[in-house]
Design a protein around this motif. Structure first.
Motif, PDB file in Angstrom:
ATOM      1  N   ARG A  19       1.000  -1.383  -0.257  1.00  0.00           N
ATOM      2  CA  ARG A  19      -0.106  -0.054   0.038  1.00  0.00           C
ATOM      3  C   ARG A  19       0.999   1.320   0.048  1.00  0.00           C
ATOM      4  O   ARG A  19       1.649   1.458   0.915  1.00  0.00           O
ATOM      5  N   ILE A  51      -8.591   9.480  -8.972  1.00  0.00           N
ATOM      6  CA  ILE A  51      -9.834   9.657  -8.162  1.00  0.00           C
ATOM      7  C   ILE A  51     -10.231  11.342  -8.360  1.00  0.00           C
ATOM      8  O   ILE A  51      -9.308  11.995  -7.892  1.00  0.00           O
ATOM      9  N   GLY A  55     -15.309  11.298  -5.954  1.00  0.00           N
ATOM     10  CA  GLY A  55     -15.064  10.103  -5.481  1.00  0.00           C
ATOM     11  C   GLY A  55     -14.897   8.991  -6.724  1.00  0.00           C
ATOM     12  O   GLY A  55     -14.516   7.782  -6.512  1.00  0.00           O
ATOM     13  N   THR A  57     -13.609   7.112  -9.912  1.00  0.00           N
ATOM     14  CA  THR A  57     -12.158   6.361  -9.738  1.00  0.00           C
ATOM     15  C   THR A  57     -12.177   5.885 -11.183  1.00  0.00           C
ATOM     16  O   THR A  57     -12.986   5.358 -11.984  1.00  0.00           O
ATOM     17  N   ILE A  68      -6.352  -0.730  -5.974  1.00  0.00           N
ATOM     18  CA  ILE A  68      -7.496   0.224  -5.582  1.00  0.00           C
ATOM     19  C   ILE A  68      -7.129   1.654  -5.015  1.00  0.00           C
ATOM     20  O   ILE A  68      -5.929   1.780  -4.241  1.00  0.00           O
ATOM     21  N   SER A  70      -7.881   5.037  -3.195  1.00  0.00           N
ATOM     22  CA  SER A  70      -8.719   5.664  -2.047  1.00  0.00           C
ATOM     23  C   SER A  70      -8.108   6.857  -1.508  1.00  0.00           C
ATOM     24  O   SER A  70      -6.952   7.132  -1.699  1.00  0.00           O
ATOM     25  N   ARG A  71      -9.006   7.449  -0.434  1.00  0.00           N
ATOM     26  CA  ARG A  71      -8.467   8.676   0.448  1.00  0.00           C
ATOM     27  C   ARG A  71      -8.853   8.607   1.665  1.00  0.00           C
ATOM     28  O   ARG A  71     -10.000   8.062   1.970  1.00  0.00           O
ATOM     29  N   TYR A  79      -4.445   6.884  -1.015  1.00  0.00           N
ATOM     30  CA  TYR A  79      -3.668   5.391  -1.025  1.00  0.00           C
ATOM     31  C   TYR A  79      -3.956   4.752  -2.314  1.00  0.00           C
ATOM     32  O   TYR A  79      -4.627   5.041  -3.025  1.00  0.00           O
TER      33      TYR A  79
END
Length: 115
Positions: A19, A51, A55, A57, A68, A70-71, A79
């Protein structure tokens, strides 16, 4: 001064996970969009995942189903979870964000996947 600082790179074996994190100066929602690029030796930099502030993606075909993005707004952090890593995922990974029409970059974090 806008700063993006990556961390989390390293050496892993094929099939393992990693990650990456990117900490932004200020709110990550001030960037639209944000994402991860990568550049392998001798190759052009390519967009891996992005992203939008809302939101939405998007992923490169080569990583769909494995990565994946994300935040976490509370930590001003984005991330990239990378699963089932392949040797061809070896590259420098760069955090990217667009704010006010300008592109900002981190200095990169190296991911090396061995067999």
């Amino acid at each position: 001064q806008v700063q993006l600082v990556e961390s989390g790179g390293g050496l892993v074996q094929a099939g393992e996970s990693l990650r990456l994190s990117c900490v932004a100066s200020g709110s990550i929602f001030s960037f639209n969009p944000m994402g991860w690029y990568r550049q392998a030796p001798g190759k052009q930099r390519e967009l891996v995942a992005s992203i939008a502030s809302g939101g939405t993606t998007d992923y490169a075909d080569s990583v769909k189903g494995r990565f994946i993005i994300s935040r976490a707004a509370a930590f001003n952090t984005m991330y990239l979870r990378m699963n089932t890593l392949k040797i061809e995922d070896t590259a420098d990974y760069y955090c990217w964000g667009r704010r006010g029409g300008l592109d900002y970059w981190g200095k990169g974090t190296l991911v090396t996947v061995s067999s």
